[in-house]
Motif scaffolding. Sequence first.
Motif, PDB file in Angstrom:
ATOM      1  N   SER A   1     -39.981 -30.354  27.319  1.00 44.27           N
ATOM      2  CA  SER A   1     -40.786 -31.314  28.081  1.00 44.27           C
ATOM      3  C   SER A   1     -40.312 -31.408  29.526  1.00 44.27           C
ATOM      4  O   SER A   1     -41.127 -31.452  30.463  1.00 44.27           O
ATOM      5  CB  SER A   1     -40.741 -32.689  27.418  1.00 44.27           C
ATOM      6  N   GLU A   2     -39.004 -31.440  29.732  1.00 38.88           N
ATOM      7  CA  GLU A   2     -38.493 -31.540  31.102  1.00 38.88           C
ATOM      8  C   GLU A   2     -38.763 -30.258  31.889  1.00 38.88           C
ATOM      9  O   GLU A   2     -39.057 -30.309  33.095  1.00 38.88           O
ATOM     10  CB  GLU A   2     -36.999 -31.854  31.098  1.00 38.88           C
ATOM     11  N   ASN A   3     -38.700 -29.115  31.222  1.00 42.77           N
ATOM     12  CA  ASN A   3     -39.048 -27.866  31.891  1.00 42.77           C
ATOM     13  C   ASN A   3     -40.499 -27.890  32.360  1.00 42.77           C
ATOM     14  O   ASN A   3     -40.816 -27.457  33.485  1.00 42.77           O
ATOM     15  CB  ASN A   3     -38.807 -26.687  30.947  1.00 42.77           C
ATOM     16  N   ILE A   4     -41.374 -28.390  31.516  1.00 40.87           N
ATOM     17  CA  ILE A   4     -42.790 -28.471  31.876  1.00 40.87           C
ATOM     18  C   ILE A   4     -43.014 -29.478  33.001  1.00 40.87           C
ATOM     19  O   ILE A   4     -43.804 -29.239  33.919  1.00 40.87           O
ATOM     20  CB  ILE A   4     -43.630 -28.830  30.630  1.00 40.87           C
ATOM     21  N   ARG A   5     -42.314 -30.602  32.968  1.00 37.03           N
ATOM     22  CA  ARG A   5     -42.421 -31.570  34.063  1.00 37.03           C
ATOM     23  C   ARG A   5     -42.005 -30.941  35.403  1.00 37.03           C
ATOM     24  O   ARG A   5     -42.636 -31.180  36.439  1.00 37.03           O
ATOM     25  CB  ARG A   5     -41.557 -32.803  33.776  1.00 37.03           C
ATOM     26  N   GLU A   6     -40.950 -30.148  35.372  1.00 36.56           N
ATOM     27  CA  GLU A   6     -40.508 -29.483  36.602  1.00 36.56           C
ATOM     28  C   GLU A   6     -41.579 -28.516  37.100  1.00 36.56           C
ATOM     29  O   GLU A   6     -41.800 -28.395  38.318  1.00 36.56           O
ATOM     30  CB  GLU A   6     -39.189 -28.741  36.355  1.00 36.56           C
ATOM     31  N   GLN A   7     -42.247 -27.837  36.187  1.00 34.43           N
ATOM     32  CA  GLN A   7     -43.340 -26.950  36.593  1.00 34.43           C
ATOM     33  C   GLN A   7     -44.484 -27.741  37.213  1.00 34.43           C
ATOM     34  O   GLN A   7     -45.086 -27.326  38.216  1.00 34.43           O
ATOM     35  CB  GLN A   7     -43.839 -26.145  35.396  1.00 34.43           C
TER      36      GLN A   7
END
Length: 295
Positions: free
Chosen positions: A216-222
Amino acid sequence: MENLEKRLSAEGTRYQNISAPKALEGKLEEAFRKANRARKFRIPTAVAAAALLLVIMPNTGAGMAHAMGSIPVVGRLFQAVTFRDYQYESERFNANVEVPQIVINDTEPTADTPESAEQLGETIRQINFDIEKTTEELVAQFEASAELGESYSDLEIHHEIVTDNDHYFALKLFIYQGAGSGFQSSKIYTVDKLSGQQIHLGDLFLADADYNTLLSENIREQMRAIMAADDSKAYWVDKEDIPALNWQGLKEDQNFYFDGSGNLVISFDEYEVAPGYMGAQEFTVNQEVYENLMK
């Protein structure tokens, strides 16, 4: 494996020999009348009587599906078949629906053990049943609106094989419903070829792994990077004025598949992570981000 092949062969023979009972003659005539009035059903087959029977009595048997169309070979274990399609066209209502089915290619090994081969056959039957149920429900909703004749509506359903490697197979249904404003969504069916099981996102990871937070945090960064590069893009992240609007993270049944490089692709329906004008969204998470958490 041998038992599974015999069962599939027997099932195919049984469905190919089905004929319409006399009790259905009235229903068949009614289907012809409806087809001539508004809708156009098409099933890719040289057997017209069997095609019409499918309209009246949807059948999810792999044997019948195999007989119902040209079959593109998409991988060493599976084939995708357009089981039937449904079309409706009027001044304000339009539908174009493909109903796929998955067929096991029994000319190649299907699983590691006889037990997993049996499970694979059952998994495919369950998926095919769910595909048929999902499309039937959407078509029924569309037809109810068309019958009322109010407003206008569109329905589009198509499919694509999004993963087919030595370990996983995934079929994606693209769904578009238009009524005033459109709504894009999808259903992705992912199968572990080795175990024969249909799997969900959490099944990929170790029991104690906090994969949800990591992904989820990886996607938020994207999302943040996309918005920084293009101010016309918007996602529901970092909304300090309306915190409740922020995306809360992956769902337990989140749609996913693996791309050709083995990276994880997370799929979101329209409105799930962004305003409607952004449409449905997908984010690719590189495998090095999460591979240490996988089983």
